[in-house]
Scaffold this motif. Structure first.
Motif, PDB file in Angstrom:
ATOM      1  N   LEU A 333      -5.027   8.766  -3.098  1.00 57.82           N
ATOM      2  CA  LEU A 333      -5.375   7.347  -3.048  1.00 57.82           C
ATOM      3  C   LEU A 333      -4.490   6.546  -3.991  1.00 57.82           C
ATOM      4  CD1 LEU A 333      -8.937   5.873  -2.913  1.00 57.82           C
ATOM      5  CD2 LEU A 333      -7.293   4.966  -4.544  1.00 57.82           C
ATOM      6  N   ALA A 334      -4.326   7.029  -5.226  1.00 52.11           N
ATOM      7  CA  ALA A 334      -3.474   6.330  -6.196  1.00 52.11           C
ATOM      8  C   ALA A 334      -2.027   6.337  -5.736  1.00 52.11           C
ATOM      9  CB  ALA A 334      -3.607   6.995  -7.561  1.00 52.11           C
ATOM     10  N   GLN A 335      -1.610   7.439  -5.145  1.00 52.61           N
ATOM     11  CA  GLN A 335      -0.243   7.551  -4.647  1.00 52.61           C
ATOM     12  C   GLN A 335       0.049   6.479  -3.606  1.00 52.61           C
ATOM     13  OE1 GLN A 335       0.764  11.571  -3.493  1.00 52.61           O
ATOM     14  NE2 GLN A 335       2.291  10.878  -2.030  1.00 52.61           N
ATOM     15  N   ILE A 336      -0.892   6.278  -2.697  1.00 53.57           N
ATOM     16  CA  ILE A 336      -0.697   5.281  -1.640  1.00 53.57           C
ATOM     17  C   ILE A 336      -0.693   3.869  -2.219  1.00 53.57           C
ATOM     18  CG2 ILE A 336      -1.790   4.231   0.381  1.00 53.57           C
ATOM     19  CD1 ILE A 336      -2.687   7.031   1.193  1.00 53.57           C
ATOM     20  N   VAL A 337      -1.655   3.578  -3.102  1.00 51.31           N
ATOM     21  CA  VAL A 337      -1.751   2.229  -3.663  1.00 51.31           C
ATOM     22  C   VAL A 337      -0.532   1.893  -4.516  1.00 51.31           C
ATOM     23  CG1 VAL A 337      -3.078   0.721  -5.176  1.00 51.31           C
ATOM     24  CG2 VAL A 337      -4.274   2.237  -3.599  1.00 51.31           C
ATOM     25  N   LEU A 338      -0.072   2.858  -5.305  1.00 52.10           N
ATOM     26  CA  LEU A 338       1.032   2.591  -6.226  1.00 52.10           C
ATOM     27  C   LEU A 338       2.370   2.458  -5.519  1.00 52.10           C
ATOM     28  CD1 LEU A 338       0.312   4.896  -9.306  1.00 52.10           C
ATOM     29  CD2 LEU A 338       0.378   2.414  -9.279  1.00 52.10           C
ATOM     30  N   PHE A 339       2.655   3.358  -4.592  1.00 54.30           N
ATOM     31  CA  PHE A 339       4.030   3.470  -4.087  1.00 54.30           C
ATOM     32  C   PHE A 339       4.267   2.813  -2.736  1.00 54.30           C
ATOM     33  CE2 PHE A 339       3.535   7.155  -6.976  1.00 54.30           C
ATOM     34  CZ  PHE A 339       4.469   6.761  -7.922  1.00 54.30           C
ATOM     35  N   THR A 340       3.197   2.445  -2.030  1.00 56.01           N
ATOM     36  CA  THR A 340       3.415   1.730  -0.772  1.00 56.01           C
ATOM     37  C   THR A 340       4.135   0.411  -1.025  1.00 56.01           C
ATOM     38  OG1 THR A 340       1.495   2.724   0.322  1.00 56.01           O
ATOM     39  CG2 THR A 340       2.289   0.628   1.191  1.00 56.01           C
ATOM     40  N   ALA A 341       3.715  -0.285  -2.081  1.00 52.90           N
ATOM     41  CA  ALA A 341       4.352  -1.567  -2.407  1.00 52.90           C
ATOM     42  C   ALA A 341       5.808  -1.396  -2.823  1.00 52.90           C
ATOM     43  CB  ALA A 341       3.574  -2.261  -3.523  1.00 52.90           C
ATOM     44  N   VAL A 342       6.158  -0.193  -3.292  1.00 52.16           N
ATOM     45  CA  VAL A 342       7.530   0.062  -3.734  1.00 52.16           C
ATOM     46  C   VAL A 342       8.423   0.438  -2.560  1.00 52.16           C
ATOM     47  CG1 VAL A 342       8.987   1.559  -5.160  1.00 52.16           C
ATOM     48  CG2 VAL A 342       6.786   0.750  -6.038  1.00 52.16           C
ATOM     49  N   PHE A 343       7.934   1.337  -1.692  1.00 52.33           N
ATOM     50  CA  PHE A 343       8.789   1.904  -0.651  1.00 52.33           C
ATOM     51  C   PHE A 343       8.697   1.199   0.698  1.00 52.33           C
ATOM     52  CE2 PHE A 343       8.294   5.800  -3.379  1.00 52.33           C
ATOM     53  CZ  PHE A 343       9.622   5.838  -3.792  1.00 52.33           C
ATOM     54  N   LEU A 344       7.565   0.550   1.002  1.00 53.66           N
ATOM     55  CA  LEU A 344       7.437  -0.073   2.319  1.00 53.66           C
ATOM     56  C   LEU A 344       8.477  -1.169   2.549  1.00 53.66           C
ATOM     57  CD1 LEU A 344       6.014  -0.274   5.006  1.00 53.66           C
ATOM     58  CD2 LEU A 344       4.291  -1.767   3.946  1.00 53.66           C
ATOM     59  N   PRO A 345       8.751  -2.058   1.564  1.00 52.61           N
ATOM     60  CA  PRO A 345       9.813  -3.058   1.801  1.00 52.61           C
ATOM     61  C   PRO A 345      11.171  -2.413   2.074  1.00 52.61           C
ATOM     62  CG  PRO A 345       8.467  -3.671  -0.090  1.00 52.61           C
ATOM     63  CD  PRO A 345       8.073  -2.271   0.267  1.00 52.61           C
ATOM     64  N   LEU A 346      11.427  -1.280   1.412  1.00 51.13           N
ATOM     65  CA  LEU A 346      12.704  -0.593   1.611  1.00 51.13           C
ATOM     66  C   LEU A 346      12.828  -0.063   3.032  1.00 51.13           C
ATOM     67  CD1 LEU A 346      15.297   0.932   0.861  1.00 51.13           C
ATOM     68  CD2 LEU A 346      13.856   2.713  -0.149  1.00 51.13           C
ATOM     69  N   VAL A 347      11.834   0.702   3.486  1.00 52.38           N
ATOM     70  CA  VAL A 347      11.939   1.306   4.823  1.00 52.38           C
ATOM     71  C   VAL A 347      11.855   0.241   5.915  1.00 52.38           C
ATOM     72  CG1 VAL A 347      11.075   3.534   4.026  1.00 52.38           C
ATOM     73  CG2 VAL A 347       9.454   1.853   4.906  1.00 52.38           C
ATOM     74  N   SER A 348      11.092  -0.821   5.660  1.00 54.41           N
ATOM     75  CA  SER A 348      11.010  -1.899   6.648  1.00 54.41           C
ATOM     76  C   SER A 348      12.364  -2.576   6.829  1.00 54.41           C
ATOM     77  CB  SER A 348       9.960  -2.929   6.226  1.00 54.41           C
ATOM     78  OG  SER A 348       8.665  -2.369   6.210  1.00 54.41           O
ATOM     79  N   SER A 349      13.098  -2.714   5.728  1.00 58.30           N
ATOM     80  CA  SER A 349      14.426  -3.328   5.814  1.00 58.30           C
ATOM     81  C   SER A 349      15.400  -2.467   6.606  1.00 58.30           C
ATOM     82  CB  SER A 349      14.988  -3.573   4.407  1.00 58.30           C
ATOM     83  OG  SER A 349      15.311  -2.343   3.764  1.00 58.30           O
ATOM     84  N   LEU A 350      15.068  -1.166   6.741  1.00 64.58           N
ATOM     85  CA  LEU A 350      15.919  -0.246   7.495  1.00 64.58           C
ATOM     86  C   LEU A 350      15.410  -0.047   8.921  1.00 64.58           C
ATOM     87  CD1 LEU A 350      16.515   2.470   4.730  1.00 64.58           C
ATOM     88  CD2 LEU A 350      18.057   0.629   5.426  1.00 64.58           C
ATOM     89  N   GLY A 351      14.387  -0.816   9.305  1.00 62.88           N
ATOM     90  CA  GLY A 351      13.900  -0.761  10.667  1.00 62.88           C
ATOM     91  C   GLY A 351      12.789   0.228  10.936  1.00 62.88           C
ATOM     92  N   VAL A 352      12.182   0.789   9.883  1.00 60.77           N
ATOM     93  CA  VAL A 352      11.082   1.737  10.057  1.00 60.77           C
ATOM     94  C   VAL A 352       9.787   0.965  10.274  1.00 60.77           C
ATOM     95  CG1 VAL A 352       9.736   3.590   8.972  1.00 60.77           C
ATOM     96  CG2 VAL A 352      12.220   3.489   8.645  1.00 60.77           C
ATOM     97  N   ASP A 353       9.037   1.335  11.301  1.00 60.50           N
ATOM     98  CA  ASP A 353       7.771   0.678  11.609  1.00 60.50           C
ATOM     99  C   ASP A 353       6.748   0.964  10.505  1.00 60.50           C
ATOM    100  OD1 ASP A 353       5.053   0.282  12.796  1.00 60.50           O
ATOM    101  OD2 ASP A 353       6.233  -0.215  14.575  1.00 60.50           O
TER     102      ASP A 353
END
Length: 429
Positions: A333-353
């Motif tokens: 749970l902590a892993q998802i809350v902490l790192f989604t905000a870090v990595f989701l913008p990155l992968v989204s910028s590369l076209g990952v859904d």
């Protein structure tokens, strides 16, 4: 020394000396507020806002429903159905355990809860059939992790809230990857059982026993049909579905199977309170996530990784390796809350859904369920089987490999996660 480095050192030290994770994150956040002179009321405001989203109620309700279904006799009938399907094959009881965990995962939404429900029945059965105990325990530990991938999933709910992604889309996206991982786990179980000579019960599949078991367990089968069918059919929201699941499990356990008692209901409530107590992590981790945004950590991470490669597959592979490592000592749970905000913008910028990234994140978290020293599923399986976590940790390695293969399949074929929600709901804008 930069404030960011001070915070990183403080968090690592607190974690190493054994401070509970919610306290480590909270104390680190308070130190950050002190260093950058932000009012401490941020913690209180975040605490209030983090626990107010209505969908958060879904988690304890699904955990309670799953526990009531376990003690009310529905889990046993699912195991009976699975047994009639694979009874003649090598390692049949192991295959039954995996298949039953997949079925029960569609009820509980929790990996540890699925492990406890199915393992409490199948581990003793595997012992009687001469299975090596660590192998038996590793089967239910690894298959129980499916409870966090196959809908409804508590971790997908958290990811949906943090990333502002549609929870019904995430649920539907988890179906095909869940089946793929189930098949991989069954292949591993069959290969090891064949090598060690664990036999089946000799009964070839015939329709009569299967139909009889299916009829006896029709109320058990009806639960995921009602829950998931209601969500995807637009009859009710995931939160309403969780409430329906609780009432359904109470009705079936009390009036149909008549195996529920007041004592069992109270025990289920206690189990739910203990398991969902982990939600205490949400407040400090969300506040910590806001601080990472303040320090512009997502941008720094994006620049650092894209300087190495801009290939989406390689980026996901790097993130997957990081998630697997961090999952050895951090709650999912902590892993998802902490790192989604870090990595989701990155992968989204590369076209990952974002939906695909949510399923990818949960699969890596499932590996964390199976790796010491934290390993929630390992702890549950160890209690059920009566052996040490160390012995299970070695036996579970082939099953971890199955999850890694599942993660790689997802990276190579991302459409496995998106074609069902896109087909039902249309392509997300």
């Amino acid at each position: 020394m930069s404030p960011l480095l001070i915070l990183a050192i403080a968090f690592v030290i607190l974690t190493i000396i054994g401070v509970p994770l919610f306290a480590s994150v909270g104390l680190t956040t308070l130190l950050a507020l002190f260093l950058i002179d932000i009012p401490y009321t941020l913690m209180a405001q975040t605490g209030y806002s983090s626990l107010t989203p209505f969908p958060l109620l879904t988690i304890p309700l699904f955990v309670l429903a799953g526990r009531l279904m376990e003690v009310g006799g529905m889990a046993n009938r699912m195991i009976g159905i699975a047994t009639t399907l694979v009874g003649a094959y090598r390692g049949s009881m192991g295959l039954v355990s995996v298949f039953a965990c997949m079925l029960f995962a569609a009820l509980s939404g929790s990996g540890p809860a699925t492990t406890a429900a199915i393992g409490s029945v199948t581990v003793p059965a595997m012992k009687k059939e001469g299975y090596d105990v660590p192998f038996a325990a590793s089967i239910v530990a690894s298959a129980g992790a499916l409870g966090s991938l196959i809908p409804p999933s508590n971790l997908l709910i958290i990811y949906g809230l943090v990333s502002d992604t549609s929870i019904p889309r995430l649920f539907l996206a988890g179906v095909v990857p869940g089946i793929v991982v189930t098949l991989l786990l069954m292949v591993v179980t069959y290969i090891i059982a064949r090598r060690r000579g664990y036999g089946g019960d000799g009964d070839r599949f015939t329709w009569a026993p299967f139909l009889r078991a299916a009829w006896e367990g029709k109320w058990s089968i009806g639960a995921p049909v009602l829950i998931l069918g209601g969500i995807y059919g637009g009859v009710f929201t995931p939160t309403e579905a969780a409430g329906v699941a609780v009432f359904y499990s109470l009705f079936v356990g009390l009036f149909i199977y008549r195996e529920l008692t007041i004592k069992k209901v109270v025990s289920a409530l206690r189990f739910t309170a203990l398991l969902t107590g982990i939600l205490i992590l949400i407040t400090p981790t969300l506040a910590f996530g806001q601080l990472t945004a303040f320090y512009d950590v997502p941008t720094a991470v994006q620049e650092g990784i894209t300087s190495l490669t801009q290939n989406p597959m390689l980026v996901l592979l790097l993130i997957g390796i990081f998630y697997i490592f961090i999952g050895t000592f951090m709650e999912s749970l902590a892993q998802i809350v902490l790192f989604t905000a870090v990595f989701l913008p990155l992968v989204s910028s590369l076209g990952v859904d974002p939906v695909m990234f949510g399923i990818f994140t949960v699969i890596t978290c499932e590996i964390g369920f199976l790796t010491p020293p934290l390993g929630a599923n390992l702890t549950v399986a160890a209690r059920i089987s009566g052996i040490s976590i160390e012995r299970i940790s070695v036996a579970v390695l082939p099953f971890i490999l199955a999850y890694v293969v599942g993660m790689l399949v997802l990276i190579i074929f991302p459409d496995l996660t998106t074609f069902l929600p896109n087909w039902l709901y249309g392509v997300a804008k």
